[in-house]
Design an enzyme around this catalytic site. Structure first.
Site, mmCIF file in Angstrom:
data_model
loop_
_atom_site.group_PDB
_atom_site.id
_atom_site.type_symbol
_atom_site.label_atom_id
_atom_site.label_comp_id
_atom_site.label_asym_id
_atom_site.label_seq_id
_atom_site.Cartn_x
_atom_site.Cartn_y
_atom_site.Cartn_z
ATOM 1 N N CYS A 43 11.939 -3.295 -1.680
ATOM 2 C CA CYS A 43 11.220 -2.430 -0.741
ATOM 3 C C CYS A 43 12.032 -2.106 0.508
ATOM 4 O O CYS A 43 11.675 -1.199 1.264
ATOM 5 C CB CYS A 43 9.903 -3.070 -0.347
ATOM 6 S SG CYS A 43 8.778 -3.310 -1.744
ATOM 7 N N HIS A 58 7.815 0.210 6.007
ATOM 8 C CA HIS A 58 7.565 0.202 4.569
ATOM 9 C C HIS A 58 6.062 0.140 4.342
ATOM 10 O O HIS A 58 5.365 -0.734 4.897
ATOM 11 C CB HIS A 58 8.262 -0.989 3.915
ATOM 12 C CG HIS A 58 7.743 -1.296 2.547
ATOM 13 N ND1 HIS A 58 7.651 -0.342 1.564
ATOM 14 C CD2 HIS A 58 7.260 -2.460 2.015
ATOM 15 C CE1 HIS A 58 7.139 -0.902 0.477
ATOM 16 N NE2 HIS A 58 6.905 -2.175 0.715
ATOM 17 N N ASN A 116 1.857 1.575 -2.532
ATOM 18 C CA ASN A 116 3.143 0.962 -2.235
ATOM 19 C C ASN A 116 4.173 1.493 -3.233
ATOM 20 O O ASN A 116 4.185 1.100 -4.397
ATOM 21 C CB ASN A 116 3.024 -0.558 -2.338
ATOM 22 C CG ASN A 116 4.308 -1.287 -1.993
ATOM 23 O OD1 ASN A 116 5.400 -0.746 -2.118
ATOM 24 N ND2 ASN A 116 4.191 -2.535 -1.586
#
Length: 312
Positions: free
Chosen positions: A111, A231, A261
């Site tokens: 990520c 993020h 996500n």
């Protein structure tokens, strides 16, 4: 001169999946929204090549470039590419219309991948190795999911985005901070049985701390960002980071509701949506902060000046 972002493109391909999809495993819309802040997410068809998706998001940027041969490098960032050899960067370069002289390579920092990609691309520009670098993140996290896992099935999503970095006289220098701790590799990982293991409590605490610390560093060391984009891991994590960074005086973006996500693609996707919505000016300074498996974390602040045609 210093490098900054001069163009971007983003896409959330595939079908839109609502929270009702997860009712068979006992998850309600109310529970998912409360725990993650997510209402919908995009999932790619299982047979769509990621190189094709990445090329489709890079191609408009290449087409808008006066001299595509000046793009000296393509940094392909992804967590979910299953093909190890060869990587997809070279195929993406070909499909996107880049010439054979381009340096193209794949990167996986989970990520935190887009932040690591920016650090790498900016370094190549600032060192004079190339005039411009294309950084592209593409993810199909839906292909890594255990659909029966109540902890992760509803969180992850698919998407792609790319930014073009270029040296320009009007850009201030970038500011960067990054780190890793391999002893924490067990917190988030792909399991041998398929799916993603997530130590929710520890990941939550460490993500909030690492992203908040990175944001503070960016504000205190160099020109202050116009906006902070973290993020897009989880709505509660984002709101915690927003709370910790409120005193910095820089707005913090939460765009997870209709994106989910998307791992390394989440920051450029959220940034593009802010620009498209008119929530940001066409030129300013982006502060990007991330935390990911490995574990890896970091932040970059970089000037941007994008054309109106760059809106998704």
């Amino acid at each position: 001169m210093s490098a900054g972002i001069v163009d971007l493109a983003a896409v959330k391909p595939g079908r839109t999946v609502g929270n009702d999809h997860f009712e068979p495993i006992g998850l309600t819309d109310e529970w998912i929204r409360r725990r993650s802040g997510i209402a919908t997410r995009s999932w790619l068809p299982p047979d769509t090549p990621l190189a094709k998706v990445a090329a489709e998001v890079c191609a408009p940027i290449v087409a808008r470039t006066d001299d595509p041969s000046a793009i000296g490098a393509l940094v392909m960032v992804s967590t979910s590419v299953r093909q190890r050899v060869p990587g997809i960067a070279q195929k993406v370069a070909q499909l996107a219309g880049l010439g054979p002289s381009v340096l193209a390579f794949d990167m996986n920092a989970a990520c935190c991948g887009f932040v690591y990609g920016l650090v790498t691309g900016l370094a190549l520009c600032d060192a004079g190795r190339t005039r411009s670098v294309l950084v592209c993140s593409v993810e199909a996290m839906s292909r890594l999911l255990d659909q029966s896992d109540r902890q992760t099935a509803c969180i992850f999503a698919d998407g792609a985005a790319a930014v073009l970095l270029e040296d320009r006289a009007e850009f201030a220098g970038s500011c960067q901070v990054a780190g890793c701790d391999g002893s924490q590799e067990a917190l988030m990982r792909e399991t041998d049985a398929g799916g993603i293991h997530l130590d929710g409590a520890q990941v939550y605490d460490r993500a909030v701390r690492r992203m908040s610390e990175s944001a503070q560093y960016l504000v205190e060391n160099g020109p202050a960002p116009t906006v902070l984009v973290g993020h897009q891991a989880n709505g509660r994590i984002l709101e915690q980071v927003r709370g910790f960074t409120a005193d910095l005086g820089v707005p913090f973006v939460n765009r997870i509701e209709n994106s989910g996500n998307t791992s390394s693609a989440s920051i450029p996707l959220a940034f593009a949506e802010e620009l498209e919505a008119g929530a940001l000016p066409a030129h300013g300074r982006l502060g990007a902060v991330a935390y990911g498996a490995g574990e890896a974390w970091g932040g970059v602040s970089v000037d941007y000046r994008v054309p109106a045609t760059a809106a998704p």
